[in-house]
Design a protein around this motif. Sequence first.
Motif, PDB file in Angstrom:
ATOM      1  N   GLN A  57      33.875  55.624  44.044  1.00 21.57           N
ATOM      2  CA  GLN A  57      33.071  54.591  43.388  1.00 21.57           C
ATOM      3  C   GLN A  57      33.776  53.255  43.553  1.00 21.57           C
ATOM      4  OE1 GLN A  57      32.205  55.372  39.285  1.00 21.57           O
ATOM      5  NE2 GLN A  57      31.088  53.460  38.998  1.00 21.57           N
ATOM      6  N   VAL A  58      32.996  52.249  43.908  1.00 22.52           N
ATOM      7  CA  VAL A  58      33.555  50.916  44.140  1.00 22.52           C
ATOM      8  C   VAL A  58      33.456  50.103  42.864  1.00 22.52           C
ATOM      9  CG1 VAL A  58      33.327  48.781  45.435  1.00 22.52           C
ATOM     10  CG2 VAL A  58      32.971  50.984  46.579  1.00 22.52           C
ATOM     11  N   GLN A  59      34.548  49.487  42.477  1.00 23.49           N
ATOM     12  CA  GLN A  59      34.568  48.591  41.329  1.00 23.49           C
ATOM     13  C   GLN A  59      35.348  47.337  41.675  1.00 23.49           C
ATOM     14  OE1 GLN A  59      36.065  50.990  37.935  1.00 23.49           O
ATOM     15  NE2 GLN A  59      34.229  50.293  36.873  1.00 23.49           N
ATOM     16  N   LEU A  60      34.898  46.218  41.119  1.00 27.98           N
ATOM     17  CA  LEU A  60      35.594  44.951  41.250  1.00 27.98           C
ATOM     18  C   LEU A  60      35.869  44.437  39.848  1.00 27.98           C
ATOM     19  CD1 LEU A  60      33.354  43.338  44.013  1.00 27.98           C
ATOM     20  CD2 LEU A  60      35.709  44.122  44.305  1.00 27.98           C
ATOM     21  N   VAL A  61      37.114  44.060  39.595  1.00 25.81           N
ATOM     22  CA  VAL A  61      37.496  43.587  38.265  1.00 25.81           C
ATOM     23  C   VAL A  61      38.199  42.246  38.396  1.00 25.81           C
ATOM     24  CG1 VAL A  61      38.795  44.060  36.167  1.00 25.81           C
ATOM     25  CG2 VAL A  61      37.724  45.948  37.418  1.00 25.81           C
ATOM     26  N   GLU A  62      37.553  41.213  37.838  1.00 27.75           N
ATOM     27  CA  GLU A  62      38.146  39.872  37.847  1.00 27.75           C
ATOM     28  C   GLU A  62      39.017  39.658  36.621  1.00 27.75           C
ATOM     29  OE1 GLU A  62      33.777  39.216  39.304  1.00 27.75           O
ATOM     30  OE2 GLU A  62      34.795  40.310  37.707  1.00 27.75           O
ATOM     31  N   SER A  63      39.988  38.785  36.770  1.00 27.70           N
ATOM     32  CA  SER A  63      40.834  38.378  35.649  1.00 27.70           C
ATOM     33  C   SER A  63      41.397  36.990  35.937  1.00 27.70           C
ATOM     34  CB  SER A  63      41.969  39.375  35.426  1.00 27.70           C
ATOM     35  OG  SER A  63      42.811  39.427  36.564  1.00 27.70           O
ATOM     36  N   GLY A  64      41.992  36.406  34.902  1.00 25.68           N
ATOM     37  CA  GLY A  64      42.655  35.122  35.081  1.00 25.68           C
ATOM     38  C   GLY A  64      41.907  33.923  34.536  1.00 25.68           C
ATOM     39  N   GLY A  65      40.697  34.131  34.040  1.00 26.70           N
ATOM     40  CA  GLY A  65      39.951  33.024  33.464  1.00 26.70           C
ATOM     41  C   GLY A  65      40.548  32.581  32.137  1.00 26.70           C
ATOM     42  N   GLY A  66      40.016  31.483  31.628  1.00 28.22           N
ATOM     43  CA  GLY A  66      40.493  30.979  30.357  1.00 28.22           C
ATOM     44  C   GLY A  66      40.104  29.542  30.154  1.00 28.22           C
ATOM     45  N   LEU A  67      40.739  28.927  29.152  1.00 28.74           N
ATOM     46  CA  LEU A  67      40.497  27.527  28.817  1.00 28.74           C
ATOM     47  C   LEU A  67      41.604  26.677  29.448  1.00 28.74           C
ATOM     48  CD1 LEU A  67      39.070  25.286  27.176  1.00 28.74           C
ATOM     49  CD2 LEU A  67      40.573  25.904  25.256  1.00 28.74           C
ATOM     50  N   VAL A  68      41.211  25.633  30.141  1.00 26.98           N
ATOM     51  CA  VAL A  68      42.180  24.756  30.790  1.00 26.98           C
ATOM     52  C   VAL A  68      41.703  23.313  30.642  1.00 26.98           C
ATOM     53  CG1 VAL A  68      41.059  24.977  33.048  1.00 26.98           C
ATOM     54  CG2 VAL A  68      43.483  24.377  32.930  1.00 26.98           C
ATOM     55  N   GLN A  69      42.642  22.394  30.559  1.00 22.47           N
ATOM     56  CA  GLN A  69      42.286  20.983  30.445  1.00 22.47           C
ATOM     57  C   GLN A  69      41.869  20.417  31.800  1.00 22.47           C
ATOM     58  OE1 GLN A  69      45.608  18.935  28.665  1.00 22.47           O
ATOM     59  NE2 GLN A  69      44.973  19.508  26.593  1.00 22.47           N
ATOM     60  N   PRO A  70      41.055  19.382  31.792  1.00 21.89           N
ATOM     61  CA  PRO A  70      40.707  18.728  33.062  1.00 21.89           C
ATOM     62  C   PRO A  70      41.959  18.328  33.834  1.00 21.89           C
ATOM     63  CG  PRO A  70      39.304  17.910  31.302  1.00 21.89           C
ATOM     64  CD  PRO A  70      40.339  18.785  30.643  1.00 21.89           C
ATOM     65  N   GLY A  71      41.911  18.581  35.133  1.00 18.50           N
ATOM     66  CA  GLY A  71      43.074  18.324  35.983  1.00 18.50           C
ATOM     67  C   GLY A  71      44.014  19.498  36.100  1.00 18.50           C
ATOM     68  N   GLY A  72      43.787  20.518  35.303  1.00 17.15           N
ATOM     69  CA  GLY A  72      44.656  21.685  35.314  1.00 17.15           C
ATOM     70  C   GLY A  72      44.326  22.664  36.424  1.00 17.15           C
ATOM     71  N   SER A  73      45.042  23.790  36.410  1.00 12.30           N
ATOM     72  CA  SER A  73      44.903  24.808  37.445  1.00 12.30           C
ATOM     73  C   SER A  73      44.766  26.189  36.833  1.00 12.30           C
ATOM     74  CB  SER A  73      46.132  24.798  38.364  1.00 12.30           C
ATOM     75  OG  SER A  73      46.275  23.565  39.027  1.00 12.30           O
ATOM     76  N   LEU A  74      44.105  27.047  37.554  1.00 11.91           N
ATOM     77  CA  LEU A  74      44.000  28.466  37.213  1.00 11.91           C
ATOM     78  C   LEU A  74      43.979  29.263  38.505  1.00 11.91           C
ATOM     79  CD1 LEU A  74      41.235  28.815  34.439  1.00 11.91           C
ATOM     80  CD2 LEU A  74      43.670  29.313  34.181  1.00 11.91           C
ATOM     81  N   THR A  75      44.453  30.487  38.426  1.00 13.24           N
ATOM     82  CA  THR A  75      44.316  31.420  39.546  1.00 13.24           C
ATOM     83  C   THR A  75      43.575  32.653  39.066  1.00 13.24           C
ATOM     84  OG1 THR A  75      46.354  30.660  40.593  1.00 13.24           O
ATOM     85  CG2 THR A  75      45.502  32.805  41.267  1.00 13.24           C
ATOM     86  N   LEU A  76      42.463  32.935  39.696  1.00 11.46           N
ATOM     87  CA  LEU A  76      41.680  34.121  39.408  1.00 11.46           C
ATOM     88  C   LEU A  76      42.063  35.234  40.377  1.00 11.46           C
ATOM     89  CD1 LEU A  76      38.129  32.561  38.909  1.00 11.46           C
ATOM     90  CD2 LEU A  76      40.011  32.763  37.261  1.00 11.46           C
ATOM     91  N   SER A  77      41.999  36.447  39.876  1.00 14.91           N
ATOM     92  CA  SER A  77      42.249  37.625  40.698  1.00 14.91           C
ATOM     93  C   SER A  77      41.053  38.556  40.626  1.00 14.91           C
ATOM     94  CB  SER A  77      43.498  38.375  40.221  1.00 14.91           C
ATOM     95  OG  SER A  77      44.641  37.556  40.269  1.00 14.91           O
ATOM     96  N   CYS A  78      40.838  39.279  41.681  1.00 12.31           N
ATOM     97  CA  CYS A  78      39.770  40.281  41.728  1.00 12.31           C
ATOM     98  C   CYS A  78      40.333  41.513  42.428  1.00 12.31           C
ATOM     99  CB  CYS A  78      38.569  39.729  42.465  1.00 12.31           C
ATOM    100  SG  CYS A  78      37.285  40.939  42.826  1.00 12.31           S
ATOM    101  N   VAL A  79      40.459  42.580  41.668  1.00  9.00           N
ATOM    102  CA  VAL A  79      41.018  43.815  42.210  1.00  9.00           C
ATOM    103  C   VAL A  79      39.890  44.789  42.498  1.00  9.00           C
ATOM    104  CG1 VAL A  79      42.591  45.721  41.798  1.00  9.00           C
ATOM    105  CG2 VAL A  79      43.133  43.455  40.906  1.00  9.00           C
ATOM    106  N   ALA A  80      39.922  45.373  43.672  1.00 10.40           N
ATOM    107  CA  ALA A  80      38.890  46.323  44.085  1.00 10.40           C
ATOM    108  C   ALA A  80      39.435  47.744  44.075  1.00 10.40           C
ATOM    109  CB  ALA A  80      38.392  45.968  45.476  1.00 10.40           C
ATOM    110  N   SER A  81      38.640  48.640  43.577  1.00 10.71           N
ATOM    111  CA  SER A  81      38.976  50.060  43.673  1.00 10.71           C
ATOM    112  C   SER A  81      38.348  50.619  44.937  1.00 10.71           C
ATOM    113  CB  SER A  81      38.473  50.811  42.446  1.00 10.71           C
ATOM    114  OG  SER A  81      37.059  50.743  42.396  1.00 10.71           O
ATOM    115  N   GLY A  82      38.774  51.800  45.342  1.00 16.90           N
ATOM    116  CA  GLY A  82      38.220  52.396  46.540  1.00 16.90           C
ATOM    117  C   GLY A  82      38.988  52.016  47.786  1.00 16.90           C
TER     118      GLY A  82
END
Length: 113
Positions: free
Chosen positions: A1-26
């Motif tokens: 079974q294929v699954q995709l799970v994102e993480s890394g979101g949140g609240l950030v101020q303008p001008g800031g940075s975030l890194t999102l991840s997406c892990v796939a099973s299978g």
Amino acid sequence: QVQLVESGGGLVQPGGSLTLSCVASGDIFRNYGMGWYRQAPGKGREWLTSITNSGRTNYLDSVKGRFTISRDNAKNTVYLQMNSLKPEDTAVYYCRFLGTGYWGQGTQVTVSS
């Protein structure tokens, strides 16, 4: 079974940075291109960027130079590095196996002071 799970979101101020991840099973990750999309409140889902299984990338003009997609086939993971974030980047961010109906559940990114 294929699954995709994102993480890394949140609240950030303008001008800031975030890194999102997406892990796939299978075992299919390395065979597919991957894409990141987002859906802002009251709007449709829009494509942002994609990366082929060989590493070639494309970007929506509005995020080019601010967002970077990358992948680690050994970890079955695709990343979205987001810099210089703006309030209009506020949305739920999704990853997807390109050309398929496999989507993650989304992760919320809120850019606000």
